[in-house]
Design an enzyme around this catalytic site. Sequence first.
Site, short mmCIF file in Angstrom:
data_model
loop_
_atom_site.label_atom_id
_atom_site.label_comp_id
_atom_site.label_asym_id
_atom_site.label_seq_id
_atom_site.Cartn_x
_atom_site.Cartn_y
_atom_site.Cartn_z
N TYR A 50 -29.90 0.04 -6.59
CA TYR A 50 -28.83 0.98 -6.94
C TYR A 50 -27.53 0.54 -6.29
CZ TYR A 50 -29.60 4.76 -10.09
OH TYR A 50 -29.72 5.47 -11.23
N GLU A 52 -24.05 2.04 -7.20
CA GLU A 52 -22.90 2.78 -7.75
C GLU A 52 -21.64 2.41 -6.98
OE1 GLU A 52 -23.88 6.92 -7.66
OE2 GLU A 52 -25.15 6.78 -9.44
N ASP A 196 -11.22 -5.51 -29.71
CA ASP A 196 -12.66 -5.48 -29.50
C ASP A 196 -13.20 -6.81 -30.04
OD1 ASP A 196 -15.39 -5.20 -29.66
OD2 ASP A 196 -15.36 -3.23 -30.64
N THR A 222 -18.81 -7.32 -26.11
CA THR A 222 -20.21 -7.38 -25.72
C THR A 222 -20.43 -8.76 -25.13
OG1 THR A 222 -20.90 -8.24 -27.87
CG2 THR A 222 -20.99 -5.85 -27.58
N LYS A 225 -23.44 -11.60 -28.10
CA LYS A 225 -23.30 -12.14 -29.46
C LYS A 225 -22.93 -13.63 -29.34
CE LYS A 225 -22.59 -7.47 -31.09
NZ LYS A 225 -21.70 -6.48 -31.72
N ARG A 231 -27.78 -8.49 -23.26
CA ARG A 231 -27.13 -7.31 -23.83
C ARG A 231 -26.31 -6.65 -22.73
NH1 ARG A 231 -29.73 -7.41 -28.28
NH2 ARG A 231 -28.30 -5.94 -29.21
C1 LIG Z 1 -21.64 -5.13 -31.66
C2 LIG Z 1 -20.32 -4.45 -31.59
C3 LIG Z 1 -20.10 -3.37 -30.73
C4 LIG Z 1 -21.18 -2.61 -30.02
O1 LIG Z 1 -22.05 -3.20 -29.26
P1 LIG Z 1 -23.42 -2.53 -28.80
O2 LIG Z 1 -23.73 -3.37 -27.62
O3 LIG Z 1 -24.36 -2.66 -29.93
O4 LIG Z 1 -23.17 -1.11 -28.43
C5 LIG Z 1 -18.81 -2.88 -30.62
N1 LIG Z 1 -17.81 -3.40 -31.33
C6 LIG Z 1 -18.00 -4.41 -32.20
C7 LIG Z 1 -16.83 -4.94 -32.97
C8 LIG Z 1 -19.26 -4.95 -32.37
O5 LIG Z 1 -19.44 -5.93 -33.25
#
Ligand SMILES: *Cc1c(COP(=O)(O)O)cnc(C)c1O
Length: 414
Positions: A50, A52, A196, A222, A225, A231
Amino acid sequence: MSLKKTDPQIAKSLQKEINRQRQGLELIPSENFVSEAVLKALGSPLTNKYSEGYPGKRYYGGNQFIDEIESLAIDRAKKLFNAQHVNIQPYSGSPANLEVYFSFLEPGDTIMGMNLAHGGHLTHGHPVNLSGKIFNFIQYGVDKKTHLIDYDQVEKLAKKYKPKIIISGATAYPRIIKFKKFHEIAQKVGALSMADIAHIAGLIIGKAHPSPFPFTDIVTTTTHKTLRGPRGAMILCKEKYAQIIDKTVFPGMQGGPHNHTTAAIAVALKEASKPSFKTYVHQIVKNAKTLAQSLKQNGLDLISNGTDNHLILVDLIKTNVTGKQAEKALEQVGIYVNKNMIPYDPRTPFNPSGIRLGTPALTTRGMKEKQMKLIGQLIAQVIYNIDNKQVLKKVSQTVKQLTKAYPLYPNLKI
Ligand SMILES: *Cc1c(COP(=O)(O)O)cnc(C)c1O
Protein backbone atom coordinates in the site's frame (compact mmCIF):
# COMPACT_ATOMS: atom_id res chain seq x y z
CA MET A 1 2.89 -23.82 -4.90
CA SER A 2 2.28 -23.59 -8.64
CA LEU A 3 -0.87 -22.05 -10.07
CA LYS A 4 -1.72 -25.38 -11.68
CA LYS A 5 -1.79 -27.09 -8.27
CA THR A 6 -3.46 -24.29 -6.31
CA ASP A 7 -6.18 -23.52 -8.82
CA PRO A 8 -6.37 -25.96 -11.74
CA GLN A 9 -9.55 -24.32 -13.09
CA ILE A 10 -8.00 -20.89 -13.51
CA ALA A 11 -4.73 -22.44 -14.72
CA LYS A 12 -6.62 -24.32 -17.43
CA SER A 13 -8.49 -21.25 -18.66
CA LEU A 14 -5.26 -19.24 -18.58
CA GLN A 15 -3.46 -21.88 -20.64
CA LYS A 16 -6.32 -21.91 -23.15
CA GLU A 17 -6.17 -18.12 -23.43
CA ILE A 18 -2.39 -18.21 -24.00
CA ASN A 19 -2.93 -20.79 -26.74
CA ARG A 20 -5.67 -18.62 -28.30
CA GLN A 21 -3.27 -15.66 -28.37
CA ARG A 22 -0.55 -17.85 -29.90
CA GLN A 23 -2.77 -19.40 -32.57
CA GLY A 24 -4.80 -16.36 -33.60
CA LEU A 25 -4.25 -13.27 -35.70
CA GLU A 26 -4.79 -10.44 -33.22
CA LEU A 27 -6.01 -7.40 -35.15
CA ILE A 28 -7.86 -5.52 -32.42
CA PRO A 29 -6.09 -2.14 -32.59
CA SER A 30 -6.23 -1.44 -28.84
CA GLU A 31 -4.38 -4.68 -28.05
CA ASN A 32 -0.74 -5.67 -28.03
CA PHE A 33 1.64 -8.28 -26.60
CA VAL A 34 3.80 -7.05 -23.73
CA SER A 35 7.33 -8.36 -23.23
CA GLU A 36 8.14 -11.08 -20.72
CA ALA A 37 9.99 -8.42 -18.69
CA VAL A 38 6.73 -6.45 -18.40
CA LEU A 39 4.91 -9.64 -17.37
CA LYS A 40 7.56 -10.26 -14.70
CA ALA A 41 7.07 -6.83 -13.13
CA LEU A 42 3.29 -7.25 -13.24
CA GLY A 43 3.24 -10.63 -11.57
CA SER A 44 5.52 -9.55 -8.73
CA PRO A 45 5.20 -8.98 -4.95
CA LEU A 46 4.88 -5.25 -5.68
CA THR A 47 1.15 -5.99 -5.69
CA ASN A 48 1.37 -6.50 -1.91
CA LYS A 49 2.21 -2.92 -1.00
CA TYR A 50 0.00 0.00 0.00
CA SER A 51 1.44 3.40 -0.89
CA GLU A 52 -1.28 6.04 -0.93
CA GLY A 53 0.27 9.40 -1.72
CA TYR A 54 3.21 10.25 -3.97
CA PRO A 55 6.98 9.57 -3.85
CA GLY A 56 8.36 11.12 -0.64
CA LYS A 57 4.84 11.87 0.71
CA ARG A 58 3.18 8.57 1.57
CA TYR A 59 0.49 7.68 4.07
CA TYR A 60 2.08 4.26 4.78
CA GLY A 61 5.53 3.18 5.94
CA GLY A 62 7.91 0.96 4.02
CA ASN A 63 7.71 2.77 0.72
CA GLN A 64 11.39 3.41 0.09
CA PHE A 65 11.60 1.09 -2.91
CA ILE A 66 8.15 1.88 -4.24
CA ASP A 67 9.28 5.53 -4.29
CA GLU A 68 12.28 4.52 -6.39
CA ILE A 69 10.05 2.68 -8.85
CA GLU A 70 7.39 5.39 -9.17
CA SER A 71 10.00 8.16 -9.52
CA LEU A 72 11.78 6.22 -12.27
CA ALA A 73 8.51 5.65 -14.13
CA ILE A 74 7.66 9.37 -13.90
CA ASP A 75 11.12 10.49 -15.05
CA ARG A 76 11.07 8.14 -18.01
CA ALA A 77 7.61 9.29 -19.08
CA LYS A 78 8.56 12.98 -18.76
CA LYS A 79 11.61 12.47 -20.91
CA LEU A 80 9.98 10.32 -23.57
CA PHE A 81 6.98 12.59 -24.06
CA ASN A 82 8.70 15.91 -23.29
CA ALA A 83 6.14 16.58 -20.55
CA GLN A 84 6.54 18.87 -17.54
CA HIS A 85 4.54 16.77 -15.07
CA VAL A 86 3.34 13.16 -15.01
CA ASN A 87 0.89 11.33 -12.77
CA ILE A 88 1.34 7.60 -13.30
CA GLN A 89 -1.35 6.39 -10.87
CA PRO A 90 -4.66 6.36 -12.81
CA TYR A 91 -6.02 2.82 -12.78
CA SER A 92 -6.84 2.92 -16.49
CA GLY A 93 -7.70 5.27 -19.34
CA SER A 94 -11.33 5.84 -18.37
CA PRO A 95 -10.67 6.96 -14.78
CA ALA A 96 -7.76 9.11 -16.06
CA ASN A 97 -10.16 11.05 -18.27
CA LEU A 98 -12.70 11.50 -15.48
CA GLU A 99 -9.88 12.68 -13.20
CA VAL A 100 -9.04 15.44 -15.67
CA TYR A 101 -12.70 16.49 -15.95
CA PHE A 102 -13.15 16.58 -12.18
CA SER A 103 -9.97 18.65 -11.84
CA PHE A 104 -11.36 21.53 -13.87
CA LEU A 105 -15.13 21.22 -14.20
CA GLU A 106 -18.23 21.40 -12.04
CA PRO A 107 -21.21 19.16 -12.83
CA GLY A 108 -23.13 20.68 -15.74
CA ASP A 109 -20.13 22.52 -17.19
CA THR A 110 -19.60 22.50 -20.94
CA ILE A 111 -16.82 20.47 -22.57
CA MET A 112 -16.22 19.28 -26.13
CA GLY A 113 -15.27 15.82 -27.38
CA MET A 114 -15.56 13.62 -30.44
CA ASN A 115 -18.76 11.71 -31.13
CA LEU A 116 -18.40 7.96 -30.44
CA ALA A 117 -19.86 6.99 -33.82
CA HIS A 118 -17.25 9.20 -35.48
CA GLY A 119 -14.31 7.71 -33.58
CA GLY A 120 -14.45 9.27 -30.10
CA HIS A 121 -14.26 7.28 -26.86
CA LEU A 122 -17.14 6.48 -24.49
CA THR A 123 -15.54 8.76 -21.89
CA HIS A 124 -15.64 11.68 -24.32
CA GLY A 125 -19.25 12.36 -23.42
CA HIS A 126 -21.37 9.44 -24.58
CA PRO A 127 -24.77 9.63 -22.86
CA VAL A 128 -24.43 6.13 -21.30
CA ASN A 129 -21.07 7.08 -19.72
CA LEU A 130 -20.63 9.01 -16.48
CA SER A 131 -18.86 11.73 -18.52
CA GLY A 132 -22.01 12.35 -20.59
CA LYS A 133 -24.31 12.18 -17.57
CA ILE A 134 -22.41 14.68 -15.44
CA PHE A 135 -21.09 17.23 -17.91
CA ASN A 136 -22.64 19.09 -20.81
CA PHE A 137 -20.75 17.50 -23.68
CA ILE A 138 -20.85 19.12 -27.10
CA GLN A 139 -19.82 16.58 -29.71
CA TYR A 140 -17.99 17.18 -32.96
CA GLY A 141 -17.48 14.68 -35.75
CA VAL A 142 -16.02 13.96 -39.15
CA ASP A 143 -16.96 15.23 -42.60
CA LYS A 144 -19.52 13.04 -44.34
CA LYS A 145 -17.49 12.72 -47.56
CA THR A 146 -13.83 12.76 -46.51
CA HIS A 147 -14.33 11.16 -43.05
CA LEU A 148 -11.72 13.61 -41.75
CA ILE A 149 -12.23 15.66 -38.57
CA ASP A 150 -14.11 18.79 -39.54
CA TYR A 151 -11.90 21.42 -37.88
CA ASP A 152 -14.19 24.24 -39.07
CA GLN A 153 -17.06 22.57 -37.23
CA VAL A 154 -14.87 22.17 -34.13
CA GLU A 155 -14.09 25.89 -34.20
CA LYS A 156 -17.70 26.92 -34.83
CA LEU A 157 -19.00 24.75 -31.98
CA ALA A 158 -16.23 26.00 -29.67
CA LYS A 159 -17.12 29.64 -30.39
CA LYS A 160 -20.83 28.98 -29.94
CA TYR A 161 -20.72 26.90 -26.74
CA LYS A 162 -17.55 28.22 -25.05
CA PRO A 163 -16.46 24.89 -23.49
CA LYS A 164 -14.01 24.85 -20.58
CA ILE A 165 -12.07 21.95 -22.12
CA ILE A 166 -11.71 20.77 -25.72
CA ILE A 167 -10.68 17.12 -26.07
CA SER A 168 -8.83 15.82 -29.07
CA GLY A 169 -7.99 12.17 -29.55
CA ALA A 170 -9.95 9.13 -30.63
CA THR A 171 -10.42 5.43 -30.43
CA ALA A 172 -11.40 4.73 -34.03
CA TYR A 173 -9.94 7.44 -36.26
CA PRO A 174 -7.52 6.20 -38.94
CA ARG A 175 -5.97 9.55 -39.80
CA ILE A 176 -3.51 12.08 -38.32
CA ILE A 177 -4.99 14.24 -35.56
CA LYS A 178 -3.91 17.88 -35.71
CA PHE A 179 -3.26 18.52 -32.03
CA LYS A 180 -1.82 21.95 -32.75
CA LYS A 181 -5.01 22.99 -34.51
CA PHE A 182 -7.11 21.81 -31.54
CA HIS A 183 -4.88 23.72 -29.14
CA GLU A 184 -5.20 26.90 -31.21
CA ILE A 185 -8.99 26.61 -31.25
CA ALA A 186 -8.99 26.07 -27.47
CA GLN A 187 -6.84 29.16 -27.00
CA LYS A 188 -9.19 31.26 -29.12
CA VAL A 189 -12.15 30.49 -26.85
CA GLY A 190 -10.26 30.41 -23.54
CA ALA A 191 -10.61 26.64 -23.10
CA LEU A 192 -8.03 24.15 -21.86
CA SER A 193 -6.71 21.81 -24.52
CA MET A 194 -6.75 18.14 -23.64
CA ALA A 195 -5.42 15.32 -25.83
CA ASP A 196 -6.34 11.70 -25.20
CA ILE A 197 -3.57 9.75 -26.94
CA ALA A 198 -4.55 6.30 -25.61
CA HIS A 199 -4.26 4.60 -28.98
CA ILE A 200 -1.32 6.43 -30.48
CA ALA A 201 1.03 7.03 -27.52
CA GLY A 202 3.56 4.58 -28.95
CA LEU A 203 3.37 6.15 -32.39
CA ILE A 204 4.00 9.56 -30.84
CA ILE A 205 7.06 8.36 -28.91
CA GLY A 206 8.46 6.77 -32.07
CA LYS A 207 7.65 9.86 -34.14
CA ALA A 208 5.18 8.10 -36.42
CA HIS A 209 2.46 10.62 -35.44
CA PRO A 210 2.76 14.35 -34.54
CA SER A 211 2.97 15.00 -30.80
CA PRO A 212 0.57 17.05 -28.65
CA PHE A 213 3.58 18.11 -26.53
CA PRO A 214 4.69 20.56 -25.31
CA PHE A 215 1.81 22.91 -26.17
CA THR A 216 -1.28 20.87 -25.12
CA ASP A 217 -2.38 21.69 -21.56
CA ILE A 218 -3.24 18.16 -20.43
CA VAL A 219 -2.65 14.78 -22.06
CA THR A 220 -4.07 11.43 -20.99
CA THR A 221 -2.98 8.06 -22.27
CA THR A 222 -3.40 4.41 -21.58
CA THR A 223 -0.20 2.40 -21.35
CA HIS A 224 -1.38 -0.86 -22.92
CA LYS A 225 -2.10 -0.03 -26.55
CA THR A 226 0.67 1.01 -29.00
CA LEU A 227 2.83 1.86 -25.97
CA ARG A 228 2.94 -1.91 -25.29
CA GLY A 229 2.90 -1.81 -21.51
CA PRO A 230 0.55 -3.21 -18.85
CA ARG A 231 -3.08 -2.07 -18.52
CA GLY A 232 -2.80 1.35 -16.92
CA ALA A 233 -2.79 5.06 -17.66
CA MET A 234 -1.01 8.36 -17.15
CA ILE A 235 -1.95 12.00 -17.02
CA LEU A 236 0.73 14.35 -18.36
CA CYS A 237 0.37 18.10 -18.00
CA LYS A 238 1.98 21.49 -17.77
CA GLU A 239 3.57 22.20 -14.38
CA LYS A 240 0.87 24.74 -13.49
CA TYR A 241 -1.78 21.99 -13.47
CA ALA A 242 0.34 19.44 -11.58
CA GLN A 243 -1.10 20.08 -8.14
CA ILE A 244 -4.76 20.04 -9.08
CA ILE A 245 -4.37 16.86 -11.18
CA ASP A 246 -2.42 15.03 -8.46
CA LYS A 247 -5.02 16.00 -5.86
CA THR A 248 -7.89 14.78 -7.99
CA VAL A 249 -6.23 11.41 -8.67
CA PHE A 250 -5.39 10.93 -4.99
CA PRO A 251 -7.25 11.46 -2.68
CA GLY A 252 -9.97 12.81 -4.99
CA MET A 253 -10.85 9.66 -6.89
CA GLN A 254 -8.45 6.85 -6.04
CA GLY A 255 -6.81 5.10 -3.11
CA GLY A 256 -3.56 3.14 -3.29
CA PRO A 257 -1.71 3.01 -6.59
CA HIS A 258 -1.10 -0.35 -8.25
CA ASN A 259 2.64 -0.60 -7.74
CA HIS A 260 3.09 -3.74 -9.82
CA THR A 261 1.52 -1.84 -12.71
CA THR A 262 3.71 1.21 -12.08
CA ALA A 263 6.83 -0.98 -12.29
CA ALA A 264 5.59 -2.66 -15.45
CA ILE A 265 4.88 0.77 -17.01
CA ALA A 266 8.44 1.81 -16.13
CA VAL A 267 9.77 -1.28 -17.91
CA ALA A 268 7.61 -0.58 -20.98
CA LEU A 269 8.84 3.04 -21.05
CA LYS A 270 12.42 1.81 -20.93
CA GLU A 271 11.70 -0.48 -23.87
CA ALA A 272 10.03 2.41 -25.70
CA SER A 273 13.15 4.55 -25.33
CA LYS A 274 15.22 2.17 -27.46
CA PRO A 275 15.88 2.71 -31.18
CA SER A 276 14.19 -0.64 -31.88
CA PHE A 277 10.90 0.81 -30.63
CA LYS A 278 11.05 3.54 -33.25
CA THR A 279 11.56 0.87 -35.91
CA TYR A 280 8.64 -1.06 -34.41
CA VAL A 281 6.13 1.80 -34.55
CA HIS A 282 7.10 2.76 -38.09
CA GLN A 283 6.57 -0.88 -39.07
CA ILE A 284 3.11 -0.75 -37.43
CA VAL A 285 2.16 2.09 -39.79
CA LYS A 286 3.71 0.42 -42.86
CA ASN A 287 1.81 -2.75 -42.01
CA ALA A 288 -1.47 -0.87 -41.56
CA LYS A 289 -1.05 0.88 -44.92
CA THR A 290 -0.30 -2.44 -46.64
CA LEU A 291 -3.25 -4.15 -44.96
CA ALA A 292 -5.51 -1.26 -46.01
CA GLN A 293 -4.31 -1.55 -49.60
CA SER A 294 -4.91 -5.29 -49.62
CA LEU A 295 -8.43 -4.95 -48.18
CA LYS A 296 -9.27 -2.41 -50.89
CA GLN A 297 -7.78 -4.56 -53.65
CA ASN A 298 -9.97 -7.38 -52.40
CA GLY A 299 -13.12 -5.33 -52.71
CA LEU A 300 -13.70 -3.74 -49.29
CA ASP A 301 -14.46 -0.07 -48.58
CA LEU A 302 -12.49 1.79 -45.92
CA ILE A 303 -13.51 4.82 -43.92
CA SER A 304 -11.41 7.74 -45.22
CA ASN A 305 -10.19 5.31 -47.90
CA GLY A 306 -7.08 4.29 -45.96
CA THR A 307 -4.98 5.00 -42.91
CA ASP A 308 -2.14 7.17 -41.58
CA ASN A 309 -1.76 5.29 -38.31
CA HIS A 310 -2.14 1.82 -36.84
CA LEU A 311 -5.84 1.28 -37.47
CA ILE A 312 -8.35 0.71 -40.23
CA LEU A 313 -12.13 1.03 -40.23
CA VAL A 314 -13.86 -1.17 -42.78
CA ASP A 315 -17.25 0.03 -44.05
CA LEU A 316 -19.26 -3.16 -44.63
CA ILE A 317 -22.48 -1.57 -45.90
CA LYS A 318 -22.16 -2.75 -49.50
CA THR A 319 -21.29 -6.33 -48.46
CA ASN A 320 -24.65 -6.90 -46.70
CA VAL A 321 -22.69 -8.41 -43.82
CA THR A 322 -22.98 -6.55 -40.49
CA GLY A 323 -20.09 -5.76 -38.16
CA LYS A 324 -21.35 -8.33 -35.68
CA GLN A 325 -21.56 -11.08 -38.31
CA ALA A 326 -18.10 -10.24 -39.65
CA GLU A 327 -16.55 -10.22 -36.17
CA LYS A 328 -18.08 -13.62 -35.40
CA ALA A 329 -17.12 -15.27 -38.70
CA LEU A 330 -13.57 -13.97 -38.43
CA GLU A 331 -13.35 -15.19 -34.84
CA GLN A 332 -14.27 -18.68 -36.03
CA VAL A 333 -11.19 -18.78 -38.27
CA GLY A 334 -8.89 -17.28 -35.61
CA ILE A 335 -8.84 -13.68 -36.84
CA TYR A 336 -9.73 -11.23 -34.08
CA VAL A 337 -11.23 -7.83 -34.93
CA ASN A 338 -13.97 -5.80 -33.31
CA LYS A 339 -17.28 -4.61 -34.66
CA ASN A 340 -17.41 -0.83 -34.70
CA MET A 341 -19.71 2.05 -35.57
CA ILE A 342 -18.77 3.97 -38.71
CA PRO A 343 -19.43 7.69 -39.19
CA TYR A 344 -23.13 8.32 -39.98
CA ASP A 345 -23.83 4.65 -39.28
CA PRO A 346 -27.43 3.67 -40.10
CA ARG A 347 -27.16 0.72 -37.65
CA THR A 348 -26.77 0.43 -33.85
CA PRO A 349 -23.65 0.11 -31.64
CA PHE A 350 -24.41 -3.54 -30.84
CA ASN A 351 -24.69 -4.48 -34.51
CA PRO A 352 -22.93 -1.69 -36.40
CA SER A 353 -21.85 -1.42 -40.04
CA GLY A 354 -18.12 -1.61 -39.55
CA ILE A 355 -15.18 -3.54 -38.19
CA ARG A 356 -12.03 -2.00 -36.76
CA LEU A 357 -8.62 -3.55 -37.30
CA GLY A 358 -5.10 -2.62 -36.31
CA THR A 359 -1.55 -3.85 -36.67
CA PRO A 360 0.25 -3.20 -33.31
CA ALA A 361 -0.04 -6.78 -32.01
CA LEU A 362 0.93 -8.62 -35.20
CA THR A 363 3.82 -6.21 -35.74
CA THR A 364 5.06 -7.15 -32.26
CA ARG A 365 5.05 -10.77 -33.44
CA GLY A 366 7.32 -9.77 -36.30
CA MET A 367 4.90 -9.80 -39.22
CA LYS A 368 5.60 -7.46 -42.11
CA GLU A 369 4.09 -6.24 -45.39
CA LYS A 370 4.03 -9.66 -47.04
CA GLN A 371 1.91 -11.17 -44.26
CA MET A 372 -0.39 -8.11 -44.22
CA LYS A 373 -1.13 -8.54 -47.89
CA LEU A 374 -2.17 -12.15 -47.27
CA ILE A 375 -4.22 -11.25 -44.17
CA GLY A 376 -6.15 -8.66 -46.21
CA GLN A 377 -7.04 -11.40 -48.69
CA LEU A 378 -8.10 -13.76 -45.90
CA ILE A 379 -10.37 -11.18 -44.27
CA ALA A 380 -12.08 -10.37 -47.57
CA GLN A 381 -12.52 -14.08 -48.33
CA VAL A 382 -14.28 -14.61 -45.01
CA ILE A 383 -16.57 -11.61 -45.44
CA TYR A 384 -17.54 -12.48 -48.99
CA ASN A 385 -18.00 -16.19 -48.20
CA ILE A 386 -19.51 -15.92 -44.78
CA ASP A 387 -21.67 -19.07 -45.20
CA ASN A 388 -19.16 -21.16 -47.14
CA LYS A 389 -17.76 -23.75 -44.71
CA GLN A 390 -15.06 -24.90 -47.12
CA VAL A 391 -13.62 -21.42 -47.61
CA LEU A 392 -13.71 -20.77 -43.86
CA LYS A 393 -11.91 -24.03 -43.18
CA LYS A 394 -9.19 -23.20 -45.64
CA VAL A 395 -8.69 -19.72 -44.19
CA SER A 396 -8.54 -21.26 -40.73
CA GLN A 397 -5.72 -23.59 -41.83
CA THR A 398 -3.77 -20.69 -43.34
CA VAL A 399 -4.14 -18.75 -40.06
CA LYS A 400 -2.71 -21.70 -38.12
CA GLN A 401 0.30 -22.00 -40.45
CA LEU A 402 0.95 -18.28 -40.37
CA THR A 403 0.83 -17.94 -36.58
CA LYS A 404 3.10 -20.96 -36.13
CA ALA A 405 5.81 -19.16 -38.05
CA TYR A 406 5.73 -16.24 -35.55
CA PRO A 407 5.99 -17.78 -32.08
CA LEU A 408 4.53 -15.87 -29.14
CA TYR A 409 5.96 -16.26 -25.61
CA PRO A 410 7.89 -19.41 -26.60
CA ASN A 411 9.39 -19.81 -23.10
CA LEU A 412 6.38 -18.83 -21.02
CA LYS A 413 5.36 -21.37 -18.39
CA ILE A 414 2.40 -20.97 -16.07
C1 LIG B 1 -8.85 2.81 -24.78
C2 LIG B 1 -9.20 4.25 -24.62
C3 LIG B 1 -9.54 4.79 -23.38
C4 LIG B 1 -9.86 3.99 -22.16
O1 LIG B 1 -9.03 3.10 -21.69
P1 LIG B 1 -9.44 1.97 -20.64
O2 LIG B 1 -8.11 1.63 -20.10
O3 LIG B 1 -10.10 0.90 -21.42
O4 LIG B 1 -10.34 2.56 -19.61
C5 LIG B 1 -9.74 6.16 -23.31
N1 LIG B 1 -9.63 6.94 -24.37
C6 LIG B 1 -9.35 6.44 -25.59
C7 LIG B 1 -9.25 7.37 -26.76
C8 LIG B 1 -9.15 5.08 -25.76
O5 LIG B 1 -8.90 4.60 -26.97
